[in-house]
Each structure stands twice: as structure tokens, then as C-alpha cells.
Design a protein around this motif. Structure first.
Motif, PDB file in Angstrom:
ATOM      1  N   TRP A  91       5.951 -97.523 -17.559  1.00 49.53           N
ATOM      2  CA  TRP A  91       4.830 -98.072 -16.766  1.00 49.53           C
ATOM      3  C   TRP A  91       4.110 -99.155 -17.541  1.00 49.53           C
ATOM      4  N   MET A  92       3.911 -98.930 -18.848  1.00 48.87           N
ATOM      5  CA  MET A  92       3.161 -99.887 -19.648  1.00 48.87           C
ATOM      6  C   MET A  92       3.861-101.236 -19.718  1.00 48.87           C
ATOM      7  N   THR A  93       5.200-101.238 -19.565  1.00 45.16           N
ATOM      8  CA  THR A  93       5.920-102.502 -19.670  1.00 45.16           C
ATOM      9  C   THR A  93       6.297-103.064 -18.307  1.00 45.16           C
ATOM     10  N   SER A  94       6.653-102.207 -17.354  1.00 48.57           N
ATOM     11  CA  SER A  94       7.092-102.699 -16.060  1.00 48.57           C
ATOM     12  C   SER A  94       5.958-102.759 -15.048  1.00 48.57           C
ATOM     13  N   LYS A  95       4.863-102.023 -15.308  1.00 44.92           N
ATOM     14  CA  LYS A  95       3.708-101.976 -14.425  1.00 44.92           C
ATOM     15  C   LYS A  95       4.046-101.407 -13.034  1.00 44.92           C
ATOM     16  N   ALA A  96       5.109-100.586 -12.918  1.00 41.29           N
ATOM     17  CA  ALA A  96       5.357 -99.861 -11.673  1.00 41.29           C
ATOM     18  C   ALA A  96       4.329 -98.754 -11.577  1.00 41.29           C
ATOM     19  N   MET A  97       3.496 -98.751 -10.501  1.00 43.50           N
ATOM     20  CA  MET A  97       2.379 -97.821 -10.467  1.00 43.50           C
ATOM     21  C   MET A  97       2.455 -96.887  -9.261  1.00 43.50           C
ATOM     22  N   CYS A  98       1.826 -95.731  -9.450  1.00 47.06           N
ATOM     23  CA  CYS A  98       1.630 -94.803  -8.355  1.00 47.06           C
ATOM     24  C   CYS A  98       0.184 -94.919  -7.872  1.00 47.06           C
ATOM     25  N   GLN A  99      -0.062 -94.477  -6.641  1.00 43.89           N
ATOM     26  CA  GLN A  99      -1.415 -94.461  -6.110  1.00 43.89           C
ATOM     27  C   GLN A  99      -1.649 -93.148  -5.381  1.00 43.89           C
ATOM     28  N   VAL A 100      -2.919 -92.769  -5.321  1.00 46.07           N
ATOM     29  CA  VAL A 100      -3.269 -91.580  -4.546  1.00 46.07           C
ATOM     30  C   VAL A 100      -3.114 -91.906  -3.063  1.00 46.07           C
ATOM     31  N   SER A 101      -3.129 -90.873  -2.250  1.00 43.90           N
ATOM     32  CA  SER A 101      -2.930 -91.061  -0.813  1.00 43.90           C
ATOM     33  C   SER A 101      -4.067 -91.869  -0.205  1.00 43.90           C
ATOM     34  N   THR A 102      -3.729 -92.633   0.811  1.00 49.26           N
ATOM     35  CA  THR A 102      -4.697 -93.500   1.470  1.00 49.26           C
ATOM     36  C   THR A 102      -5.525 -92.723   2.479  1.00 49.26           C
ATOM     37  N   CYS A 103      -6.818 -93.032   2.514  1.00 51.96           N
ATOM     38  CA  CYS A 103      -7.698 -92.413   3.508  1.00 51.96           C
ATOM     39  C   CYS A 103      -7.692 -93.282   4.772  1.00 51.96           C
ATOM     40  N   THR A 104      -7.381 -92.690   5.913  1.00 53.77           N
ATOM     41  CA  THR A 104      -7.344 -93.425   7.185  1.00 53.77           C
ATOM     42  C   THR A 104      -8.661 -93.330   7.939  1.00 53.77           C
ATOM     43  N   CYS A 105      -9.661 -92.724   7.296  1.00 55.75           N
ATOM     44  CA  CYS A 105     -10.937 -92.530   7.966  1.00 55.75           C
ATOM     45  C   CYS A 105     -11.724 -93.835   8.057  1.00 55.75           C
ATOM     46  N   LEU A 106     -12.709 -93.840   8.972  1.00 58.82           N
ATOM     47  CA  LEU A 106     -13.603 -94.977   9.137  1.00 58.82           C
ATOM     48  C   LEU A 106     -14.863 -94.742   8.308  1.00 58.82           C
ATOM     49  N   PHE A 107     -15.350 -95.795   7.684  1.00 52.85           N
ATOM     50  CA  PHE A 107     -16.533 -95.688   6.844  1.00 52.85           C
ATOM     51  C   PHE A 107     -17.702 -96.384   7.543  1.00 52.85           C
ATOM     52  N   ASP A 108     -18.774 -95.622   7.738  1.00 59.94           N
ATOM     53  CA  ASP A 108     -19.975 -96.196   8.343  1.00 59.94           C
ATOM     54  C   ASP A 108     -20.880 -96.848   7.305  1.00 59.94           C
ATOM     55  N   ASP A 109     -20.861 -96.324   6.097  1.00 56.58           N
ATOM     56  CA  ASP A 109     -21.729 -96.851   5.049  1.00 56.58           C
ATOM     57  C   ASP A 109     -21.146 -98.140   4.473  1.00 56.58           C
ATOM     58  N   PRO A 110     -21.985 -99.039   3.941  1.00 58.16           N
ATOM     59  CA  PRO A 110     -21.484-100.263   3.305  1.00 58.16           C
ATOM     60  C   PRO A 110     -20.748 -99.930   2.012  1.00 58.16           C
ATOM     61  N   PRO A 111     -19.880-100.815   1.565  1.00 57.43           N
ATOM     62  CA  PRO A 111     -19.154-100.560   0.310  1.00 57.43           C
ATOM     63  C   PRO A 111     -20.103-100.544  -0.880  1.00 57.43           C
ATOM     64  N   VAL A 112     -19.695 -99.865  -1.932  1.00 52.00           N
ATOM     65  CA  VAL A 112     -20.501 -99.778  -3.146  1.00 52.00           C
ATOM     66  C   VAL A 112     -19.767-100.494  -4.272  1.00 52.00           C
ATOM     67  N   ALA A 113     -20.539-100.986  -5.253  1.00 48.31           N
ATOM     68  CA  ALA A 113     -19.972-101.640  -6.438  1.00 48.31           C
ATOM     69  C   ALA A 113     -20.197-100.722  -7.638  1.00 48.31           C
ATOM     70  N   ILE A 114     -19.126-100.329  -8.299  1.00 49.36           N
ATOM     71  CA  ILE A 114     -19.198 -99.407  -9.430  1.00 49.36           C
ATOM     72  C   ILE A 114     -18.600-100.106 -10.650  1.00 49.36           C
ATOM     73  N   SER A 115     -19.352-100.106 -11.739  1.00 45.62           N
ATOM     74  CA  SER A 115     -18.892-100.734 -12.975  1.00 45.62           C
ATOM     75  C   SER A 115     -18.418 -99.675 -13.954  1.00 45.62           C
ATOM     76  N   GLY A 116     -17.372 -99.996 -14.663  1.00 44.21           N
ATOM     77  CA  GLY A 116     -16.826 -99.078 -15.652  1.00 44.21           C
ATOM     78  C   GLY A 116     -15.633 -99.683 -16.349  1.00 44.21           C
ATOM     79  N   ILE A 117     -14.691 -98.835 -16.720  1.00 40.08           N
ATOM     80  CA  ILE A 117     -13.512 -99.270 -17.463  1.00 40.08           C
ATOM     81  C   ILE A 117     -12.270 -98.875 -16.681  1.00 40.08           C
ATOM     82  N   LEU A 118     -11.433 -99.848 -16.372  1.00 40.49           N
ATOM     83  CA  LEU A 118     -10.140 -99.558 -15.751  1.00 40.49           C
ATOM     84  C   LEU A 118      -9.195 -99.044 -16.828  1.00 40.49           C
TER      85      LEU A 118
END
Length: 464
Positions: free
Chosen positions: A18-45
Motif C-alpha cells: 500500500w505504501m508504494t502502490s497506494k491501492a487503498m480500501c475504504q469503509v462502506s458508503t453511507c447512502t443517507c441524506l444529511f440535513d445538517d451542513p458539512p463540518v470542517a475538521i482539522s487533524g492529521i491524515l
């Protein structure tokens, strides 16, 4: 137990891929609708194992990594990335400081996830200031008024180079290079028009530590010199601390290595500018002196020069008049019996300011000077050595007696000598390009000194 060991081994193998090819996995996608506005979160990737519920023999946990935002020890697994964001993340070397904007939800695999709308990367240099005011100074050696003006350096936007996230450094509106911080208060620098990374500062270094040869002091190693060793010689208990670095280097055209010292101010940078200064400034060029430094808009450092002139100083009218003494080189025993050539002012400059004689040499070698004073009040006229010593870079001598002087400069590695002759009096100097001695004459009961077609009194005052 055997299955867990196999899965752990697979995770290590996939992590390396992964560190060299960058092939990544992801968690499952949420198909729900969001009523609240998006939030901005700062941290470390950062890279973390993909979460999964309690596995069974039939459905094991996938042995792969995913990208998560670590904000105060809370992980937010990234999901819903578009092609542009995936391409961006694929270029990075983790961990990376960032702000992620999106909607937070609970992933089916467990833990919190964020459906990403935008990612803003930002480099972090917690161990270094982000703005500097630097006084640029240039002396015209008396030919024109000296120049002073304040230059502004600042860290601005971020950029990705070679998978690393850097912050750009600008001098006024000119791009100077880019900086990043490692994990041990070490700052790295990529100069403008270069892709090579240099070590700029190492604020956790200890006395006796040897720095890498690619340490940056304003010039690329190998352009005009090659650094042999760079050693932390001393750490002064000032506030902030001052690191003294002993540099042993080879200079082109010089057979033996030389030593010089440079300094770091902890958290601030070099006493000249945040990205250093040309290793050996040329005569007539600008030299830099740090005035003040800032962090997050607050002043955190002021130098002695800053205390004297302030953090902003611009002036081109307050020059101290000085005379530049013409210098000439010759081979052999004396200039009267060999070829005489003018000396390049980028090599040596000698000025007389009032009664202060200043010698500046820019080759950074040990130079021996001999100052001879001709005494016209004695018959016959004779000379005696007024001063003699060895120096490097710069020295200032006090002239106390009127009369003619000859300055001689030598170095064992030179195949020539440098000399300059001048006539000093409290009213100023007269440069002399001649090897003949003055003549003393008696006229109407008064003694006068003849130098060519010029006539002086015994005290050195010119009368014709």
C-alpha cells in the motif's frame, strides 16, 4: 490463533504494498441524506487498518489499510472521495496535516467516517517562525550613499513535492523556496529552481553532533565550495538558544580546508534571513541582518539591530563618508621591480573612515597585513612598521599620525602580494599609486613635503 497470525502477516505485506502502490480500501458508503451542513475538521491524515466487525471463518477482516483523519485521537475514516481527491492523496507521504470538510456518520464496520467534500492540506512548522523582517544593507565604499531597506519574508501556501508537503517561502513577492518539518524539530528546505532537499535547521541537535553534508547555509554544496564537516560547536544559553556550527569546507582554488562559524537562533532561524545568506557575500553586494520575527501574527523575537532601528527601517541617506584606497598586486620582492595590476574589489577592499582603516577580504583565508608609516619629519625620510598582524574577513586599525602609509597584504597560498599607499591627515587622505618616497625641502624657513606635484606641510595639510 493460526488464522490470526496469518491475517497479521497478510496485513504487514499489504501495508508495505500500500505504501508504494497506494491501492487503498475504504469503509462502506453511507447512502443517507444529511440535513445538517458539512463540518470542517482539522487533524492529521494517516494510514490505519480498515475497521471491521467481529470476523468469522467465512468472512475474515480484509487485510488492508485506509486513510483516516486523526483529530485529537478521534479517527474519522475517509469515504466518498472523487477522482481528484484520490489522485491528490495518492501523491502524499503520510502522515500529513489537513482539514477535511464533509458529513460525519457511523460506518457499518464500526467507528466514525466522514463523506468527504473537500480536503485542504497544510504543512506544519511548529518549531519555526512564519514571518521575518530582514534589514538589507549595502555599502558603496564611499562612492555613493549606503543603502538600507527592510525585506519581508513569510511562509504562505502549501505545495507537494516528491510526496512531501511543504510550505512556500516568499521574499516580498518572489518565491524563495519551500520548507517542511520532520519529526525531531528538523527543518528541511528546497530552494527555488531546485528539487534537491537540504537540512536547514536541527533544533534538537546536541553539542558535538555532526550534521549531514547537505546542510544549507545560503549556497548549494559544490557550487563554489564543498562542506567537509558541520559540527555543533556550542549551544549558547541565550533566550532563545543560539547554536554555533563549525564548518570545515573546501573552497575552489584553495588547497587546504578552511573553518568558519555560522549560527542558528532556536525557533527563529539564522541571524541573516530564514533561508540563510550567500556563504561568502561579495563586496558591494547586499548583506542581511534579521530585525524581527513573528509567529501567528505575534512578534516573538527582536535582534539588537531591531532594538536599535525598529522592525521596519528604510533609509538611503545616512551614510558615513569614507575613502576607498586603491589596491594593486605585484609579484617579486617589491612593486617597483615587477608588474603591477589593480586588485579585484571582490577580493579585498580597504577603506579609511575618519581615522579608522578597515581591511575587508572575501576569500575567507588568513591574511597578514603590514602597515608602514613614512616619517617625513626626519632626514632622510625613513619608514617604520606601524602595525602588523594576521586576520580573517575584516579588521579595523586606528591611524593616529599624519603622513604617508603603505599597506601590504600577503598570504602563503598567493603567488603575489597586495599593497596600497595613501597620505593621511585629519582633513582626509590622498591616494598614492607610486613606490617613490616623499621629498623634504626647506623654503623661506619652513619645511614642506613634496609628493610628485603635490605639496604638504609637516602636519600633513596639503598647500598646493
Amino acid at each position: 490463533m493460526r488464522r490470526k497470525m496469518i491475517l497479521a502477516l497478510m496485513l504487514v505485506i499489504v501495508s508495505s504494498v500500500w505504501m508504494t502502490s497506494k491501492a487503498m480500501c475504504q469503509v462502506s458508503t453511507c447512502t443517507c441524506l444529511f440535513d445538517d451542513p458539512p463540518v470542517a475538521i482539522s487533524g492529521i491524515l494517516q494510514l490505519v487498518p480498515l475497521p471491521c466487525p467481529e470476523s468469522t471463518e467465512d468472512i475474515p477482516c480484509p487485510p488492508c489499510l485506509t486513510i483516516a483523519l486523526n483529530a485529537n485521537e478521534q479517527l474519522y475514516y475517509l469515504n466518498g472521495l472523487n477522482d481528484n481527491l484520490n489522485a491528490l492523496l495518492d501523491t502524499l507521504v503520510y502522515p500529513v496535516n489537513a482539514t477535511v470538510t464533509g458529513h460525519v456518520y457511523t460506518a457499518q464496520e464500526g467507528g466514525l467516517a466522514i463523506r468527504v467534500q473537500d480536503i485542504s492540506l497544510h504543512a506544519s512548522l511548529p518549531s519555526l517562525c512564519d514571518e521575518w523582517n530582514v534589514l538589507a544593507f549595502r555599502s558603496h565604499m564611499g562612492y555613493a550613499p549606503d543603502e538600507y531597506y527592510t525585506q519581508h519574508y513569510r511562509l504562505t501556501s502549501d505545495t507537494v513535492m516528491n510526496g512531501q508537503l511543504y510550505t512556500k517561502l516568499y521574499q516580498e513577492n518572489s518565491y524563495s523556496g519551500a520548507m517542511r518539518e520532520g519529526n525531531n524539530r528538523d527543518i528541511y528546505y528546497v530552494p527555488a529552481d531546485s528539487t534537491h532537499e537540504y537540512l536547514l535547521y536541527a533544533f534538537n541537535a546536541q553539542v558535538g553532533d555532526t550534521l549531514p553534508n547537505n546542510v544549507w547555509f545560503g549556497i548549494s554544496n559544490g557550487d563554489f565550495l564543498s562542506i567537509k564537516t558541520a559540527t555543533i560547536k556550542e549551544i549558547k544559553p541565550t533566550y532563545p538558544r543560539t547554536f554555533v556550527i563549525d564548518l570545515e569546507y573546501w573552497s575552489h582554488g584553495i588547497l587546504e580546508s578552511s573553518h568558519t562559524e555560522r549560527e542558528w537562533i532556536e525557533g527563529v532561524g539564522m541571524p541573516t534571513a530564514p533561508d540563510g545568506e550567500f556563504f561568502m557575500p561579495l563586496a558591494g553586494g547586499f548583506s542581511n541582518i534579521l530585525l524581527c520575527a513573528y509567529k501567528n501574527g505575534e512578534q516573538v523575537y527582536v535582534s539588537e539591530m531591531g532594538e536599535q532601528y525598529g522592525c521596519e527601517y528604510n533609509d538611503d541617506s545616512h551614510s558615513t563618508p569614507s575613502d576607498t584606497i586603491p589596491l594593486f598586486s605585484y609579484t617579486g620582492d617589491d612593486p617597483g621591480s615587477s608588474t603591477v595590476d589593480p586588485v579585484d574589489p571582490n577580493q579585498v577592499v580597504v577603506t579609511l573612515n575618519g581615522n579608522e582603516l578597515t581591511i575587508r577580504e572575501f576569500s575567507n583565508v588568513d591574511v597578514t597585513y603590514t602597515l608602514r608609516h613614512y616619517e617625513p619629519a626626519k632626514m632622510p625620510v625613513r619608514a617604520h612598521t606601524s602595525a602588523s598582524d594576521t586576520f580573517r574577513n575584516e579588521i579595523t586599525l586606528q591611524i593616529t599620525e599624519s603622513g604617508e602609509y603603505q599597506l601590504l597584504l600577503t598570504n602563503p597560498s598567493w603567488d603575489y602580494s597586495i599593497y596600497g599607499t595613501f597620505f593621511y591627515s585629519p582633513q582626509g587622505i590622498e591616494s598614492v599609486h607610486s613606490t617613490s618616497l616623499p621629498q623634504k625641502v626647506l623654503q623661506n624657513g619652513h619645511f614642506y613635503i613634496l609628493r610628485g606635484e603635490k605639496v604638504y606641510t609637516i602636519t600633513g595639510q596639503r598647500v598646493r
